[in-house]
Design a protein around this motif. Structure first.
Motif, PDB file in Angstrom:
ATOM      1  N   ASN A  26      -2.884  52.518 -11.809  1.00 54.00           N
ATOM      2  CA  ASN A  26      -2.965  52.608 -13.263  1.00 54.00           C
ATOM      3  C   ASN A  26      -2.426  51.335 -13.916  1.00 54.00           C
ATOM      4  O   ASN A  26      -3.006  50.818 -14.871  1.00 54.00           O
ATOM      5  CB  ASN A  26      -2.189  53.837 -13.738  1.00 54.00           C
ATOM      6  CG  ASN A  26      -2.064  53.901 -15.239  1.00 54.00           C
ATOM      7  OD1 ASN A  26      -2.951  53.459 -15.953  1.00 54.00           O
ATOM      8  ND2 ASN A  26      -0.961  54.422 -15.732  1.00 54.00           N
ATOM      9  N   LEU A  27      -1.310  50.801 -13.380  1.00 55.61           N
ATOM     10  CA  LEU A  27      -0.737  49.598 -13.982  1.00 55.61           C
ATOM     11  C   LEU A  27      -1.639  48.390 -13.756  1.00 55.61           C
ATOM     12  O   LEU A  27      -1.724  47.503 -14.593  1.00 55.61           O
ATOM     13  CB  LEU A  27       0.650  49.335 -13.390  1.00 55.61           C
ATOM     14  CG  LEU A  27       1.730  50.318 -13.846  1.00 55.61           C
ATOM     15  CD1 LEU A  27       2.977  50.171 -13.008  1.00 55.61           C
ATOM     16  CD2 LEU A  27       2.062  50.105 -15.310  1.00 55.61           C
TER      17      LEU A  27
ATOM     18  N   PRO B  85      -5.349  55.326 -16.822  1.00 56.61           N
ATOM     19  CA  PRO B  85      -4.402  56.422 -16.629  1.00 56.61           C
ATOM     20  C   PRO B  85      -5.060  57.726 -16.197  1.00 56.61           C
ATOM     21  O   PRO B  85      -4.612  58.366 -15.242  1.00 56.61           O
ATOM     22  CB  PRO B  85      -3.720  56.561 -17.986  1.00 56.61           C
ATOM     23  CG  PRO B  85      -4.552  55.799 -18.949  1.00 56.61           C
ATOM     24  CD  PRO B  85      -5.309  54.770 -18.180  1.00 56.61           C
TER      25      PRO B  85
ATOM     26  N   ASP C 177       3.437  53.872 -17.525  1.00 56.61           N
ATOM     27  CA  ASP C 177       2.197  54.502 -17.051  1.00 56.61           C
ATOM     28  C   ASP C 177       1.314  54.971 -18.194  1.00 56.61           C
ATOM     29  O   ASP C 177       0.107  55.059 -18.054  1.00 56.61           O
ATOM     30  CB  ASP C 177       2.515  55.740 -16.200  1.00 56.61           C
ATOM     31  CG  ASP C 177       3.397  55.395 -15.043  1.00 56.61           C
ATOM     32  OD1 ASP C 177       3.113  54.370 -14.393  1.00 56.61           O
ATOM     33  OD2 ASP C 177       4.357  56.127 -14.786  1.00 56.61           O
TER      34      ASP C 177
ATOM     35  N   GLU D 204      -7.986  43.668 -17.747  1.00 52.97           N
ATOM     36  CA  GLU D 204      -8.256  45.088 -17.453  1.00 52.97           C
ATOM     37  C   GLU D 204      -7.686  45.976 -18.559  1.00 52.97           C
ATOM     38  O   GLU D 204      -8.329  46.914 -19.029  1.00 52.97           O
ATOM     39  CB  GLU D 204      -7.642  45.508 -16.112  1.00 52.97           C
ATOM     40  CG  GLU D 204      -8.326  44.935 -14.893  1.00 52.97           C
ATOM     41  CD  GLU D 204      -7.779  43.566 -14.520  1.00 52.97           C
ATOM     42  OE1 GLU D 204      -6.840  43.104 -15.202  1.00 52.97           O
ATOM     43  OE2 GLU D 204      -8.296  42.966 -13.561  1.00 52.97           O
ATOM     44  N   ARG D 205      -6.437  45.688 -18.953  1.00 55.44           N
ATOM     45  CA  ARG D 205      -5.822  46.504 -20.000  1.00 55.44           C
ATOM     46  C   ARG D 205      -6.522  46.282 -21.326  1.00 55.44           C
ATOM     47  O   ARG D 205      -6.619  47.201 -22.145  1.00 55.44           O
ATOM     48  CB  ARG D 205      -4.342  46.138 -20.127  1.00 55.44           C
ATOM     49  CG  ARG D 205      -3.523  46.643 -18.964  1.00 55.44           C
ATOM     50  CD  ARG D 205      -2.114  46.128 -19.037  1.00 55.44           C
ATOM     51  NE  ARG D 205      -1.301  46.710 -17.957  1.00 55.44           N
ATOM     52  CZ  ARG D 205      -0.078  46.296 -17.671  1.00 55.44           C
ATOM     53  NH1 ARG D 205       0.463  45.320 -18.351  1.00 55.44           N
ATOM     54  NH2 ARG D 205       0.599  46.873 -16.701  1.00 55.44           N
TER      55      ARG D 205
ATOM     56  N   LEU E 125      -9.019  48.692 -22.688  1.00 54.43           N
ATOM     57  CA  LEU E 125      -8.595  49.985 -23.247  1.00 54.43           C
ATOM     58  C   LEU E 125      -7.792  49.848 -24.526  1.00 54.43           C
ATOM     59  O   LEU E 125      -7.823  50.732 -25.375  1.00 54.43           O
ATOM     60  CB  LEU E 125      -7.724  50.728 -22.221  1.00 54.43           C
ATOM     61  CG  LEU E 125      -8.407  51.241 -20.971  1.00 54.43           C
ATOM     62  CD1 LEU E 125      -7.419  52.007 -20.137  1.00 54.43           C
ATOM     63  CD2 LEU E 125      -9.563  52.158 -21.324  1.00 54.43           C
TER      64      LEU E 125
ATOM     65  N   ARG F 220       0.294  55.369  -9.716  1.00 51.71           N
ATOM     66  CA  ARG F 220       0.936  54.618 -10.801  1.00 51.71           C
ATOM     67  C   ARG F 220       0.586  53.140 -10.696  1.00 51.71           C
ATOM     68  O   ARG F 220       0.286  52.493 -11.695  1.00 51.71           O
ATOM     69  CB  ARG F 220       2.458  54.772 -10.729  1.00 51.71           C
ATOM     70  CG  ARG F 220       2.948  56.122 -11.162  1.00 51.71           C
ATOM     71  CD  ARG F 220       4.443  56.168 -11.140  1.00 51.71           C
ATOM     72  NE  ARG F 220       5.014  55.237 -12.105  1.00 51.71           N
ATOM     73  CZ  ARG F 220       6.318  55.007 -12.204  1.00 51.71           C
ATOM     74  NH1 ARG F 220       7.165  55.611 -11.420  1.00 51.71           N
ATOM     75  NH2 ARG F 220       6.773  54.160 -13.101  1.00 51.71           N
ATOM     76  N   GLN F 221       0.640  52.603  -9.478  1.00 50.68           N
ATOM     77  CA  GLN F 221       0.339  51.196  -9.288  1.00 50.68           C
ATOM     78  C   GLN F 221      -1.100  50.888  -9.697  1.00 50.68           C
ATOM     79  O   GLN F 221      -1.372  49.924 -10.385  1.00 50.68           O
ATOM     80  CB  GLN F 221       0.570  50.815  -7.819  1.00 50.68           C
ATOM     81  CG  GLN F 221       0.360  49.355  -7.512  1.00 50.68           C
ATOM     82  CD  GLN F 221       1.307  48.465  -8.314  1.00 50.68           C
ATOM     83  OE1 GLN F 221       2.491  48.733  -8.423  1.00 50.68           O
ATOM     84  NE2 GLN F 221       0.758  47.403  -8.911  1.00 50.68           N
TER      85      GLN F 221
ATOM     86  N   TYR G  24      -5.061  48.463 -13.269  1.00 53.84           N
ATOM     87  CA  TYR G  24      -6.397  48.567 -13.874  1.00 53.84           C
ATOM     88  C   TYR G  24      -6.414  49.358 -15.171  1.00 53.84           C
ATOM     89  O   TYR G  24      -7.483  49.595 -15.725  1.00 53.84           O
ATOM     90  CB  TYR G  24      -7.385  49.160 -12.866  1.00 53.84           C
ATOM     91  CG  TYR G  24      -7.442  48.332 -11.615  1.00 53.84           C
ATOM     92  CD1 TYR G  24      -8.135  47.128 -11.602  1.00 53.84           C
ATOM     93  CD2 TYR G  24      -6.751  48.722 -10.478  1.00 53.84           C
ATOM     94  CE1 TYR G  24      -8.142  46.343 -10.478  1.00 53.84           C
ATOM     95  CE2 TYR G  24      -6.753  47.931  -9.340  1.00 53.84           C
ATOM     96  CZ  TYR G  24      -7.457  46.730  -9.344  1.00 53.84           C
ATOM     97  OH  TYR G  24      -7.456  45.942  -8.236  1.00 53.84           O
ATOM     98  N   ALA G  25      -5.233  49.793 -15.646  1.00 48.47           N
ATOM     99  CA  ALA G  25      -5.136  50.502 -16.918  1.00 48.47           C
ATOM    100  C   ALA G  25      -6.121  51.665 -16.985  1.00 48.47           C
ATOM    101  O   ALA G  25      -6.919  51.767 -17.902  1.00 48.47           O
ATOM    102  CB  ALA G  25      -5.377  49.538 -18.080  1.00 48.47           C
TER     103      ALA G  25
END
Lengths: 314, 214
Positions: free
Chosen positions: B175-176, B181, A127, A150-151, A154, B172-173, B178-179
């Motif tokens: 966040n995972l 946090p 997370d 998406e990641r 960041l 949590r899902q 679409y990153a």
């Protein structure tokens, strides 16, 4: 309630818990004629990245990068990793050593930057990786970290350094599921993140049931709570290697390119890490690491490593 | 942030699941806890010890262990309950132990003279409980029970660890996928605050209505 009863209650609780946990760990009765399979600990003991690390290269004339300066001042590489992914990053509580493909990648990178493989793992689950990279609590994330656009907004990704596919585990007696398409409408145990995304992309009508660990996913199938498990096939290999009541299907689906997560504010560092990956892939270190870790589970010759920068987001 | 508003639906579904878990587990805990509390103040020795044993076992275990035992342990004893039901059962059993202690303290708050008077009128043990002690005890237990309800709704987050996608799991899902946090966890915090602040307000209202004036 006297102290004596209280102590008796505590002792009773410990015994009951122990008995139940022992039951959870053992295979349910009724698998007669099951061939003896090696215990998980035996498999774990064969996995080691030491040979690859011993002959690994050390980086020369690297460009200037604030992250590398930080790592050198500290004298060790701090990375986000996992403790319980057999084949990739598994902690041996007795020795405190973490072995596997990802753990080895961290050692190799540390040796490349520092001349010695000194690393420190931060395990915060999946997370918090983006936040920890963003505020420089960790230098890199090497944690079966799937590269996604998406990641990539960041964090920066070096790699991909490994191409995983999702595998499927079903009950040993199940003949109705042979490929990914058969999962339509079925309950499928998986973990949140890349594994679940791969499942939903491949079979939109499957019903994902999310658990925290690979072991829980497998237990869910053994106990009939789910019809199948999908996770990356290397970790499923490790988890099913010791079990007789479930089987890993030969069919795989989807693609999960794993990358090394880096802070977004240091483009020079990404160049350095990509250079490191290209170097170890060219000189055979990558293949040696693969054979010592994931290869011990897959029992096939090492594949060709994925091309650096070949997926969106890398 | 815009991606968060686009996927607010998933988080709201999670919030609804959290509410369902809390609203179903709490009455179960209330019933279990009342029965246990009555057992612990009853004049029957074995009942006292059994209830005391249960409360000490449960209160001295982490909730996650209880949930894992209900979800993965019970099937070995031949009882496989659906995941949602397992989490409700686990929460109910666990917080039943806390409710039991609240009930005991509520009973202790009833003046001893009243119990003696009820006895003198010829009421049986169950009559004393049903007509004199428990009605007053429950009225003095509103605040601590409200606190337990808040704890139940927060503790239901552990459902995410055993396959029930509630608010924490959805966050949590998200966040995972679409990153994001910070936005995802802020959204989860706001969701929990909605539940807990509402519960706190309601507790206050009920408490003022039923307060025993002595």
């Amino acid at each position: 309630m006297t102290t004596k009863t209280r102590l008796a209650a505590a002792a009773g609780g410990v015994i009951v818990t122990g008995a139940l946990l022992a039951a959870c760990g053992s295979a349910p009765a009724g698998t007669p004629g099951a061939a003896a399979k090696p215990a998980a600990a035996e498999i774990a003991a064969t996995i080691s990245q030491d040979e690859a690390v011993a002959s690994a290269p050390v980086g020369q004339n690297l460009p200037i990068s604030s992250t590398v300066d930080r790592i050198r001042q500290r004298g060790e590489l701090v990375f986000a990793g996992s403790r319980n992914t057999l084949g990739f990053s598994q902690l041996d509580p007795a020795t405190g050593k973490i072995s596997g493909f990802d753990a080895g990648m961290a050692d190799l990178l540390a040796k490349y930057l520092l001349g010695k493989p000194s690393t420190k793992m931060q395990s915060g689950g999946s997370d918090t990786r983006e936040a920890l990279l963003g505020n420089h609590t960790i230098d890199v994330a090497i944690q079966t970290y799937t590269i996604t656009p998406e990641r990539a907004q960041l964090v920066a990704f070096a790699g991909p350094y490994y191409e995983a596919a999702s595998g499927i585990v079903v009950k040993a007696t199940d003949t109705s599921i042979t490929k990914a398409a058969d999962l339509a409408g079925k309950k499928v145990a998986t973990e949140s993140g890349a594994a679940k995304s791969a499942l939903v992309d491949e079979v939109p009508t499957a019903q994902p049931v999310l658990f925290d660990t690979t072991a829980q996913c497998i237990a869910a199938v053994e106990q009939g709570r789910a019809d199948a498990v999908t996770l990356n096939n290397a970790s499923l290999l490790g988890a099913t290697a010791t079990k007789t009541d479930v089987k890993l299907l030969p069919a795989t689906f989807g693609k999960n390119p794993f990358g090394i997560g880096l802070p977004k504010d240091d483009p020079a560092f990404k160049t350095i890490v990509n250079g490191f990956l290209e170097k170890i892939e060219a000189d055979g270190t990558w293949a040696k690491l693969w054979s010592g870790t994931v290869g011990k589970l897959l029992k096939t010759p090492p594949p060709a490593p994925p091309k650096v920068g070949s997926v969106p987001g890398s | 942030m815009s991606v968060l508003f686009a996927h607010l639906g998933e988080l709201l579904t999670g919030l609804l699941t959290t509410l369902e878990l809390a609203v179903l587990s709490f009455p179960l805990a209330l019933v279990a806890g009342t029965v246990l509390g009555v057992c612990r103040v009853s004049p029957i020795g074995p009942l006292q010890s059994a209830a005391g044993f249960y409360v000490h076992c449960l209160r001295n275990s982490p909730l996650l262990l209880i949930l894992v035992m209900v979800v993965f342990g019970l099937p070995y004893l031949g009882a496989t309950i659906p995941l949602f039901g397992s989490v409700v059962l686990g929460l109910g059993l666990y917080f039943g132990a806390y409710v039991c202690e609240t009930v005991r303290s509520g009973i202790a708050g009833v003046p001893i003279g009243q119990i003696e008077a009820a006895r003198a009128l010829g009421l049986t043990f169950s009559g004393v409980l049903r007509q004199v002690v428990l009605p007053q005890a429950f009225r003095s237990m509103v605040q601590p029970l409200g606190t337990i309800f808040i704890n139940v709704s927060l503790a239901s987050a552990l459902g995410a660890a055993v396959g029930v996608q509630e608010l924490t799991g959805s966050a949590r899902q998200f966040n995972l996928d679409y990153a994001q946090p910070v936005p995802s966890f802020i959204a989860a915090v706001v969701g929990y605050l909605l539940i807990t602040l509402t519960a706190g307000q309601l507790t206050g209202v009920v408490e003022r209505k039923v307060r025993v004036r002595r």
